[in-house]
Scaffold this active site. Structure first.
Site, PDB file in Angstrom:
ATOM      1  N   HIS A 130      -3.458  -5.065   0.521  1.00 44.97           N
ATOM      2  CA  HIS A 130      -3.571  -5.297   1.737  1.00 44.97           C
ATOM      3  C   HIS A 130      -2.581  -7.106   2.187  1.00 44.97           C
ATOM      4  CE1 HIS A 130      -2.572  -1.856   4.029  1.00 44.97           C
ATOM      5  NE2 HIS A 130      -3.101  -0.980   2.981  1.00 44.97           N
ATOM      6  N   GLU A 135      -1.541  -8.654   4.042  1.00 46.56           N
ATOM      7  CA  GLU A 135      -1.509  -9.678   4.921  1.00 46.56           C
ATOM      8  C   GLU A 135      -2.713  -9.867   5.692  1.00 46.56           C
ATOM      9  OE1 GLU A 135      -0.683  -6.472   4.105  1.00 46.56           O
ATOM     10  OE2 GLU A 135      -1.547  -4.937   5.909  1.00 46.56           O
ATOM     11  N   CYS A 178       0.846  -1.154   0.411  1.00 51.56           N
ATOM     12  CA  CYS A 178       0.011   0.053  -0.180  1.00 51.56           C
ATOM     13  C   CYS A 178       0.421   1.174   0.351  1.00 51.56           C
ATOM     14  CB  CYS A 178      -1.283   0.107   1.172  1.00 51.56           C
ATOM     15  SG  CYS A 178      -2.831   0.888   0.999  1.00 51.56           S
TER      16      CYS A 178
HETATM   17  N1  GLN Z   1      -2.181   6.754   2.868  1.00 48.86           N
HETATM   18  C1  GLN Z   1      -2.004   6.128   1.528  1.00 48.86           C
HETATM   19  C2  GLN Z   1      -3.528   5.947   0.999  1.00 48.86           C
HETATM   20  O1  GLN Z   1      -4.538   6.818   1.074  1.00 48.86           O
HETATM   21  C3  GLN Z   1      -1.679   4.298   1.815  1.00 48.86           C
HETATM   22  C4  GLN Z   1      -2.235   3.699   2.576  1.00 48.86           C
HETATM   23  C5  GLN Z   1      -2.192   2.925   3.402  1.00 48.86           C
HETATM   24  O2  GLN Z   1      -1.118   2.129   3.434  1.00 48.86           O
HETATM   25  N2  GLN Z   1      -2.320   1.625   3.406  1.00 48.86           N
HETATM   26  O3  GLN Z   1      -3.540   5.352   0.239  1.00 48.86           O
END
Ligand code: GLN
Length: 564
Positions: A521, A523, A389
């Site tokens: 994600h 995970e 992410c």
């Molecule tokens: N801050 C980034 C976004 O909003 C990544 C978010 C995250 O890593 N969950 O896109």
């Protein structure tokens, strides 16, 4: 016949591991062929933990349907096959929100709206809601619903929840409901004794609000003797065989076995009058055997901004352990504060000796420069890298800045005025307006390019993964970045959202063993008994790197535990 309910409450102190107890009970009941689901009730007033700081709350766990939930739901999904949704996590705020909406709509027909019966009815409706179907949408009957009540008995906020489960017992009877209370039996060093008084007080509190626990799970560092159990039983009005030693164990994945050794599942089945097949815990025993007998280890550096509180990266830590287990390796995690890489002159020292580097998710500008340093270090020194992410977004920024001649490339999250917004709020431009903002949440399909690292890892080209972010890769930069050796190997089937980037093996950075960033994600979907493909591949690359660096011999083939 409806499902049976197991209500789990906690006493004395918080952090006694109610969530793990609930998950482990789920695993034990599944091992007997029962279909279970789990729910968490959080007494706080936030509607969900989505807006809470990771320092306050730990990780926000995301379900397939895009609910932002308590991290205990992560344990539930890791330990069982239950598919969870927004109906599996209720906060007091969410219950009240629904009541106030109904009140404004006039649904209460002029009545005074009260905690009893209206709040308790709403809680009971939530308890019943998950009885008939799982989030996968099939109308499966659930045999047992395990509902964990957050907080500690005695908290003002928990009262409506405890009152609701008290009523459930009255309505459904003792053969359909079971109260399990998780409590503490501390060992006092100075006198060399286990003390039962805190448990007595906690149960007294619970009985004062009309709940007589059936089973006490006593968290303790030593086994409870017959005498101690008898004493607790007598003072707490619980039968002696309902007093269970829940001793401290080395790994969370040992908890189901430790509780089975105490006969907990038998006792639950007896009390709920459930007849099942005999238990089959072979897969859990194998797992614990592998955990305890690794053939080698890898050290993964996690460069993030909330590293002081490991709970902020709960699922990530577990997924890394699972990735190791897939190869019979122990995963050591070096938690590295990304800001520390910005301030320390000799920062590469902090990254030396790592077998791989991972940059996890996060929000806001703090610590980004440190993450960019770590990514560049991993790229240039050919250290396996996984960016998740925010970590993927930073990998794109690093690549654009240092290899594509765009030194000011940035995400508009960190610099809204950047001339090269390689990461931006695409959904805002697309006009996607959703309740609660423009966050892309929950499961989204993704198509992988044949031959990519991702496709190799997954062994398939169609995947679905969970999201929680606002910003996206800006495809206007795709050509420039591709020309310099980044490849875009995963996207949503409509090709709108880029989901995966990798270093091309034949590009200017050929020879990098494994470098991958994903917008989702992974995970959240890894389980100890089913390690996630990306973590499995990442740890394999880390171990290869470790061997290349001469830090480890080749592992012996894993032998299964003698099935005991
Ligand atoms: N801050 C980034 C976004 O909003 C990544 C978010 C995250 O890593 N969950 O896109």
């Amino acid at each position: 016949m409806g499902p049976k309910y197991i209500f789990i409450t906690g006493g004395v102190v918080s952090s006694l591991g109610k969530g793990l107890a609930a998950s482990s009970i789920g695993a034990l009941l599944e091992s007997r062929g029962l279909k279970v689901t789990l729910q968490k009730y959080d007494p706080y007033l936030n509607v969900d933990p989505g807006t809470m700081s990771p320092y306050q709350h730990g990780e926000v766990y995301v379900t397939d349907d895009g609910a932002e939930t308590d991290l205990d739901l992560g344990h539930y999904e890791r330990f069982t096959h239950a598919r969870l949704s927004r109906d599996h996590n209720w906060t007091a705020g969410k219950i009240y929100e629904s009541i106030i909406t109904k009140e404004r709509r006039g649904d209460y027909l002029g009545k005074t709206v009260q905690v009893v019966p209206h709040v308790t009815d709403e809680i009971k409706a939530a308890l019943r809601k998950v009885a008939h179907s799982t989030s996968s949408g099939q109308a499966d009957e659930v045999d047992v619903i395990i509902a964990e009540i957050g907080g500690t008995v005695g908290d003002i906020e928990s009262l409506p929840f405890l009152e609701a489960i008290r009523q459930m017992r009255l309505e459904l009877g003792p053969e359909n409901t079971l109260f399990i209370h998780v409590t503490l039996v501390p060992f006092i060093e100075t006198v060399g004794e286990l003390k039962t008084k805190p448990t007595q007080h906690s149960v007294k509190e619970l009985r004062g609000i009309g709940i007589q626990p059936d089973i006490l799970l006593c968290r303790t560092s030593r086994p409870l003797t017959h005498e101690i159990k008898a004493k607790i039983a007598m003072f707490c009005n619980v039968s002696e065989d309902g007093v269970i030693t829940a001793r401290d164990v080395g790994s969370i994945y040992e908890v189901p076995l430790a509780l089975a050794d105490e006969g907990l599942d038998e006792k639950i089945l007896q009390r709920l009058r459930l007849e099942t097949q005999t238990t089959d815990l072979k897969h859990w025993r194998d797992l614990v055997h592998r955990l305890k007998n690794p053939a080698g280890s890898v050290t993964i550096g996690v460069v993030g901004k909330y590293v002081q509180l490991h709970d902020s990266y709960k699922s990530l830590g577990e997924a890394l352990v699972h990735g190791g287990l897939a190869h019979n390796l122990r995963t050591e995690i070096a938690w590295i504060e990304s800001e520390g890489l910005e301030t320390e002159p000799n920062w590469p020292r902090q990254l030396a000796g790592l077998d791989a580097i991972l940059v996890p998710g996060g929000f806001g500008k703090r610590g980004i420069a440190g993450m960019l340093r770590a990514i560049r270090y991993a790229r240039e020194n050919k250290i396996p890298f996984l960016g998740i992410c925010l970590g993927m977004q930073c990998a794109v920024i690093e690549f654009a800045r240092n290899l594509c001649g765009l030194p000011e490339a940035d995400s508009t999250e960190f610099n809204p005025a950047t001339p090269h917004r390689v990461i931006y709020k695409l959904r805002e431009l697309l006009g996607v307006e959703e309740l609660g903002g423009t966050m892309r949440l929950g499961a989204w399909p993704c198509r992988l390019h044949p031959g990519s690292l991702a496709a190799q890892a997954y062994g398939t080209q169609e995947i679905s993964e969970r999201h929680r972010h606002r910003y996206e890769f800006n495809r206007e930069y795709e050509e420039t970045l591709t020309a310099h050796g980044l490849r875009f190997t995963g996207a949503t089937p409509d090709e709108i959202y880029v989901e995966i980037v990798e270093l091309a093996p034949a590009g200017p950075h050929s020879g990098h063993p494994w470098f991958l960033g994903c917008q989702f994600h992974p995970e959240f979907k890894s389980k100890p008994l089913a390690p996630h493909p990306l973590f499995r591949a990442f740890i394999a690359a880390a171990y290869q790197h470790r061997k290349r660096a001469g830090r480890e011999a080749v592992p012996v083939a894993f032998k299964t535990a003698s099935s005991s």
